[in-house]
Motif scaffolding. Structure first.
Motif, PDB file in Angstrom:
ATOM      1  N   VAL A 178     -40.621  62.608 -19.441  1.00  0.00           N
ATOM      2  CA  VAL A 178     -41.773  62.276 -18.581  1.00  0.00           C
ATOM      3  C   VAL A 178     -42.148  60.817 -18.817  1.00  0.00           C
ATOM      4  N   THR A 179     -42.176  60.024 -17.750  1.00  0.00           N
ATOM      5  CA  THR A 179     -42.575  58.622 -17.884  1.00  0.00           C
ATOM      6  C   THR A 179     -43.918  58.391 -17.208  1.00  0.00           C
ATOM      7  N   CYS A 180     -44.596  57.352 -17.650  1.00  0.00           N
ATOM      8  CA  CYS A 180     -45.876  56.986 -17.042  1.00  0.00           C
ATOM      9  C   CYS A 180     -45.931  55.467 -16.921  1.00  0.00           C
ATOM     10  N   ASN A 181     -46.179  54.985 -15.732  1.00  0.00           N
ATOM     11  CA  ASN A 181     -46.219  53.540 -15.473  1.00  0.00           C
ATOM     12  C   ASN A 181     -47.324  53.217 -14.484  1.00  0.00           C
ATOM     13  N   ALA A 182     -47.719  51.949 -14.480  1.00  0.00           N
ATOM     14  CA  ALA A 182     -48.738  51.486 -13.537  1.00  0.00           C
ATOM     15  C   ALA A 182     -48.138  50.469 -12.580  1.00  0.00           C
ATOM     16  N   ILE A 183     -48.638  50.477 -11.352  1.00  0.00           N
ATOM     17  CA  ILE A 183     -48.266  49.471 -10.352  1.00  0.00           C
ATOM     18  C   ILE A 183     -49.514  48.613 -10.110  1.00  0.00           C
ATOM     19  N   CYS A 184     -49.305  47.306 -10.096  1.00  0.00           N
ATOM     20  CA  CYS A 184     -50.428  46.377  -9.970  1.00  0.00           C
ATOM     21  C   CYS A 184     -50.253  45.501  -8.726  1.00  0.00           C
ATOM     22  N   PRO A 185     -50.693  45.995  -7.564  1.00  0.00           N
ATOM     23  CA  PRO A 185     -50.532  45.201  -6.345  1.00  0.00           C
ATOM     24  C   PRO A 185     -51.548  44.062  -6.261  1.00  0.00           C
ATOM     25  N   GLY A 186     -51.127  42.998  -5.584  1.00  0.00           N
ATOM     26  CA  GLY A 186     -52.076  41.988  -5.120  1.00  0.00           C
ATOM     27  C   GLY A 186     -52.693  42.487  -3.818  1.00  0.00           C
ATOM     28  N   TRP A 187     -53.048  41.551  -2.919  1.00  0.00           N
ATOM     29  CA  TRP A 187     -53.668  41.969  -1.647  1.00  0.00           C
ATOM     30  C   TRP A 187     -52.699  42.765  -0.784  1.00  0.00           C
ATOM     31  N   VAL A 188     -53.150  43.933  -0.346  1.00  0.00           N
ATOM     32  CA  VAL A 188     -52.417  44.776   0.606  1.00  0.00           C
ATOM     33  C   VAL A 188     -53.382  45.012   1.763  1.00  0.00           C
ATOM     34  N   LEU A 189     -52.946  44.831   2.980  1.00  0.00           N
ATOM     35  CA  LEU A 189     -53.893  44.926   4.106  1.00  0.00           C
ATOM     36  C   LEU A 189     -54.127  46.389   4.486  1.00  0.00           C
ATOM     37  N   THR A 190     -55.074  47.003   3.796  1.00  0.00           N
ATOM     38  CA  THR A 190     -55.465  48.398   4.050  1.00  0.00           C
ATOM     39  C   THR A 190     -56.952  48.388   4.405  1.00  0.00           C
ATOM     40  N   PRO A 191     -57.523  49.553   4.787  1.00  0.00           N
ATOM     41  CA  PRO A 191     -58.960  49.581   5.075  1.00  0.00           C
ATOM     42  C   PRO A 191     -59.810  49.039   3.924  1.00  0.00           C
ATOM     43  N   LEU A 192     -59.356  49.271   2.669  1.00  0.00           N
ATOM     44  CA  LEU A 192     -60.117  48.797   1.506  1.00  0.00           C
ATOM     45  C   LEU A 192     -60.237  47.267   1.510  1.00  0.00           C
ATOM     46  N   VAL A 193     -59.176  46.590   1.938  1.00  0.00           N
ATOM     47  CA  VAL A 193     -59.179  45.124   1.952  1.00  0.00           C
ATOM     48  C   VAL A 193     -59.739  44.587   3.265  1.00  0.00           C
ATOM     49  N   GLN A 194     -59.515  45.328   4.359  1.00  0.00           N
ATOM     50  CA  GLN A 194     -60.051  44.868   5.641  1.00  0.00           C
ATOM     51  C   GLN A 194     -61.572  44.726   5.567  1.00  0.00           C
TER      52      GLN A 194
END
Ligand code: NAD
Length: 260
Positions: A178-194
């Motif tokens: 079992v692995t566990c990792n994090a993804i760290c995005p910059g700006w992604v144009l979704t409702p949260l950023v809009q």
């Protein structure tokens, strides 16, 4: 590659979560969707994804700020699919205000949804993953799990916490499948950023396009948004055999944001 596996993606009725759910379905995984929205649209969404990729899909409406509802969602996944093989902790919200003006109830909601929900889903998914000796836990952190920005105290605290939680979970599972990792995005144009684009456009008297460009110019050297499909491809990599020894990373996909 993932046929026979089941993925639960929290907050997958929109944005990045939906992009990751689609990428995992494209690899043959069954998907449990979660998130808010119009009931009819959600039903269409998960039915369409099932038909498009030939996988089984289901939906649970648990509110990620409520541990009892998270428990009900995990029971639902176990009853429906025999458990969760791939857990994507993605649901998240944002609120922008300085520390002295930050509403206390917003702080509590951001910590609950963006951080504590990952603890609850993970603790409940782990017994099944350990039993099968295979599992993938992918936490959607952010560049804000690595660096700060003014006005985002709760979000930055939650995302740094999520990166820390990712490391400890990975270490505890290091000798398992079992692995566990994090993804760290910059700006992604979704409702949260809009919403942040809209706020900037209103504040500075800019057009939507100019506000988007200004947002990118401030932080993201590529001048381009990261896409949910690109993040989905990274999640697929974590689930592939090539990802077996990728453990406890906070992997940025940010157009150069944190290289500065
Ligand atoms: P979004 O607003 O498009 O989607 C958020 C999803 O979470 C939706 O499905 C929503 O219904 C769901 N959600 C919100 N509150 C919930 C709750 N209490 N219970 C269950 N579901 C809930 O946002 P997004 O941009 O796709 O963000 C997804 C994740 O990626 C978040 O954790 C966010 O912090 C992170 N992220 C986003 C960006 C970005 O630029 N958009 C960058 C870095 C990290």
């Amino acid at each position: 590659m993932l046929s026979g596996k089941t993925a639960l993606v929290t907050g997958s009725t929109s944005g990045i979560g939906l992009g990751i759910a689609r990428a995992l379905a494209d690899q043959g995984a069954n998907i449990v969707f979660n998130g808010f929205g119009d009931a009819q649209q959600i039903e269409k969404l998960y039915t369409d994804v099932g038909a498009e990729f030939g996988v089984q899909t289901a939906y649970h409406n648990a509110d990620m700020s409520k541990p009892a509802e998270i428990e009900a969602m995990m029971r639902f996944a176990a009853e429906r699919f025999g458990g969760v093989d791939i857990l994507v902790n993605n649901a998240g919200i944002q609120h922008v205000a300085t520390v002295d003006e930050f509403p206390a109830e917003k702080w509590d909601a951001i910590i609950a949804i963006n951080l504590s929900s990952a603890f609850h889903t993970t603790r409940l998914a782990l017994p099944g993953m350990k039993q099968k000796n295979w599992g993938r836990i992918i936490n959607l952190a952010s560049v804000h799990g690595l660096v700060g920005s003014s006005g985002k105290s709760a979000y930055v605290a939650a995302k740094h916490g999520l990166v820390g939680f990712t490391k400890v979970t990975a270490l505890e599972l290091a000798a398992t499948g079992v692995t566990c990792n994090a993804i760290c995005p910059g700006w992604v144009l979704t409702p949260l950023v809009q919403k942040q684009v809209d706020d900037r456009a209103a504040r500075d008297g800019l057009s939507n396009d100019a506000a988007r460009k200004a947002l990118l110019a401030e932080k993201q050297p590529s001048g381009e948004f990261v896409t949910p499909a690109e993040l989905g491809a990274l999640a697929v990599f974590f689930c592939s055999p090539a990802g077996n020894q990728v453990r406890g990373v906070a992997w940025n996909m940010d157009g150069g944001w944190t290289a500065q």
